[in-house]
Design a protein around this motif. Structure first.
Motif, PDB file in Angstrom:
ATOM      1  N   SER A 245       0.813  -1.221   0.000  1.00 21.81           N
ATOM      2  CA  SER A 245       0.000   0.000   0.000  1.00 21.81           C
ATOM      3  C   SER A 245       0.844   1.268   0.000  1.00 21.81           C
ATOM      4  CB  SER A 245      -0.935   0.000   1.221  1.00 21.81           C
ATOM      5  OG  SER A 245      -1.763  -1.137   1.210  1.00 21.81           O
ATOM      6  N   THR A 302      -6.766   4.503   8.204  1.00 20.15           N
ATOM      7  CA  THR A 302      -6.775   4.000   6.833  1.00 20.15           C
ATOM      8  C   THR A 302      -6.494   2.512   6.805  1.00 20.15           C
ATOM      9  OG1 THR A 302      -5.774   6.132   6.229  1.00 20.15           O
ATOM     10  CG2 THR A 302      -5.891   4.448   4.510  1.00 20.15           C
ATOM     11  N   PHE A 303      -5.558   2.084   7.639  1.00 22.37           N
ATOM     12  CA  PHE A 303      -5.196   0.673   7.730  1.00 22.37           C
ATOM     13  C   PHE A 303      -5.180   0.248   9.192  1.00 22.37           C
ATOM     14  CE2 PHE A 303      -2.893   2.401   4.031  1.00 22.37           C
ATOM     15  CZ  PHE A 303      -3.460   1.627   3.013  1.00 22.37           C
ATOM     16  N   GLU A 340      -7.944  -2.716   5.409  1.00 19.46           N
ATOM     17  CA  GLU A 340      -7.912  -1.412   4.743  1.00 19.46           C
ATOM     18  C   GLU A 340      -9.324  -0.829   4.690  1.00 19.46           C
ATOM     19  OE1 GLU A 340      -6.040   0.158   0.591  1.00 19.46           O
ATOM     20  OE2 GLU A 340      -7.613  -1.348   0.427  1.00 19.46           O
TER      21      GLU A 340
END
Length: 348
Positions: A245, A302-303, A340
Motif C-alpha cells: 500500500s 486507513t489501515f 484497509e
C-alpha cells in the motif's frame, strides 16, 4: 607481554564494554571479570584497561545518545541508563506487567504461583546452556580435559552466568554472549582430535564423532533459525502493508497490541519521521503509525493491523487485504489481519 595479545585483550574489553553501554547494561558483569582476568594474567596493563574504559566508553555513550535521541525524538536519551532508572531507581519494573497477585486470589496462592514462575538457580546450567550450545557443550568439556590451560577462558562466562542465575526471570537471550567462548574451547577439543586422527582406530572413531557433532549442530541451528523466522508476525504484516500500500499518499495506521509486541517496531515505520540517515530525501508518503491500547474508534484510520478480523468491530467499510499466520489453535490457523478502509486513495 606480546603486542598481539595486548591488542586482542584491549579489543575484547572494548567490544564488551561498548556492548554494555549501547545494547545490554548487564554485560558489565561480563566485562568486569574479563578485565580482571586480563590484569591478573598480565595479558593487559592497567593503563590499557583504563584507556579502554575511558575512550571506548565515552565514544560508545556519545554514539548511543546521538543515534537513539534522533530516532526516538527525545534528547538526551541513553536507553540503557533510562531502563535502569525506570526499573531500579524509580522501581517501576512492575509497570511492564505482573503475573502473580491476581484479583480474587489469596496472598498464599499468589506467592505459590510466583514461585512456580521463577526459574530455579540451576536453570541456565541445566537447561538453557545445553539447549543453546547443543553438541558444542560436550566438545567444550572435552577441550578442557585435553588442554587444562584453555579452561581459564570460561571463568568470566561462568561468573557472568552465575550472577544472572540469582535473577528469577531467565531467558536464553540473557546469556547468549557466552556462546562464542564455549565454541572456542570446543574447537580446541575438536582440533586435538583432528591432529591425532591417524594415530589409531580409536582416534578415527573420535574424529567421526566430532564430524557428527558438528553436523548435528549445523542442522540444529538451521532448523531453529527457520522456526524463529515465524516469531515476528507483526513485523511481517507491517512490511507487507508498506510494500502493498505504499502508493497511498496519506494514511493513519493502527497497530494493535499483538502487532506492536511481535515485530511492528519503529524501524518498519518507513513513511513517518524520523527517517533513516541514508535517505537524502524524505519519502513523499506521509503516514502516522498509532499504537494506542484498547482503541475503540477506528473511523480515522486507513489501515489496521489486528488479531480480530471481524468487520463488525470496524464497520462494513473495511476489507481484508492480506494476513499473516501467527499461530495455530487446535489445528486451526490464527491470523494477524491487515485491513484497509474501503476507498483509500492509492496515489502519491
Amino acid at each position: 607481554m606480546g603486542l598481539s595479545t595486548r591488542k586482542s585483550w584491549f579489543l575484547a574489553i572494548s567490544l564488551i564494554g561498548a556492548s554494555a553501554i549501547v545494547f545490554r547494561a548487564e554485560l558489565v558483569m561480563y566485562c568486569a571479570p574479563v578485565m580482571l582476568h586480563g590484569l591478573l594474567a598480565r595479558k593487559i596493563s592497567i593503563q590499557d584497561a583504563t584507556k579502554a574504559v575511558l575512550t571506548v566508553g565515552v565514544a560508545a555513550a556519545a554514539c548511543t545518545i546521538i543515534v537513539d535521541s534522533y530516532f526516538w525524538q527525545q534528547f538526551p536519551l541513553w536507553p540503557e541508563v533510562a531502563t535502569i532508572y525506570f526499573n531500579i531507581v524509580q522501581g517501576k519494573s512492575s509497570d511492564w506487567g505482573v503475573r502473580a497477585f491476581l484479583t480474587g486470589q489469596s496472598f498464599t496462592t499468589s506467592i505459590i504461583k510466583l514461585l512456580l514462575q521463577v526459574s530455579p538457580f540451576r536453570a541456565y546450567f541445566t537447561a538453557f546452556l545445553p539447549k543453546m550450545l547443543h553438541t558444542s557443550l560436550p566438545l567444550a568439556v572435552f577441550g578442557i580435559l585435553v588442554d587444562n590451560t584453555i579452561g581459564s577462558m570460561l571463568l568470566a562466562p561462568l561468573f557472568f552466568v552465575t550472577c544472572l542465575s540469582f535473577i528469577g526471570h531467565k531467558e536464553w537471550r540473557f546469556v547468549v554472549y557466552v556462546a562464542p567462548i564455549f565454541n572456542i574451547v570446543a574447537a580446541r577439543g575438536a582440533s586435538w582430535v583432528y591432529a591425532r586422527r591417524r594415530h589409531s582406530i580409536f582416534h578415527r572413531i573420535l574424529m567421526l564423532g566430532v564430524l557428527g557433532a558438528l553436523s548435528l549442530n549445523v542442522l540444529h541451528a538451521s532448523v531453529l533459525t527457520l522456526i524463529s523466522t515465524t516469531n515476528y508476525p507483526g513485523g511481517t504484516a507491517l512490511h507487507k502493508l508498506n510494500m502493498k500500500s505504499g502508493l497511498v499518499a496519506q494514511a493513519n495506521v493502527y497497530l494493535d497490541d499483538f502487532s506492536a509486541q511481535s515485530g511492528a517496531s519503529l524501524f518498519l515505520q518507513e513513511y513517518e519521521s524520523p527517517y533513516a540517515f541514508l535517505l537524502l530525501d524524505a519519502p513523499s508518503q506521509s503516514w502516522r503509525y498509532i499504537k494506542t491500547p484498547n482503541q475503540a474508534d477506528f473511523s480515522n484510520f486507513t489501515f489496521v493491523l489486528t488479531e480480530d478480523g471481524d468487520s463488525v468491530l470496524f464497520g462494513e467499510g473495511w476489507r481484508v487485504i492480506d494476513s499473516v499466520v501467527k499461530g495455530r489453535t487446535r489445528g486451526k490457523e490464527d491470523h494477524l489481519w491487515i485491513m484497509e478502509k474501503k476507498g483509500a486513495i492509492r496515489a502519491v
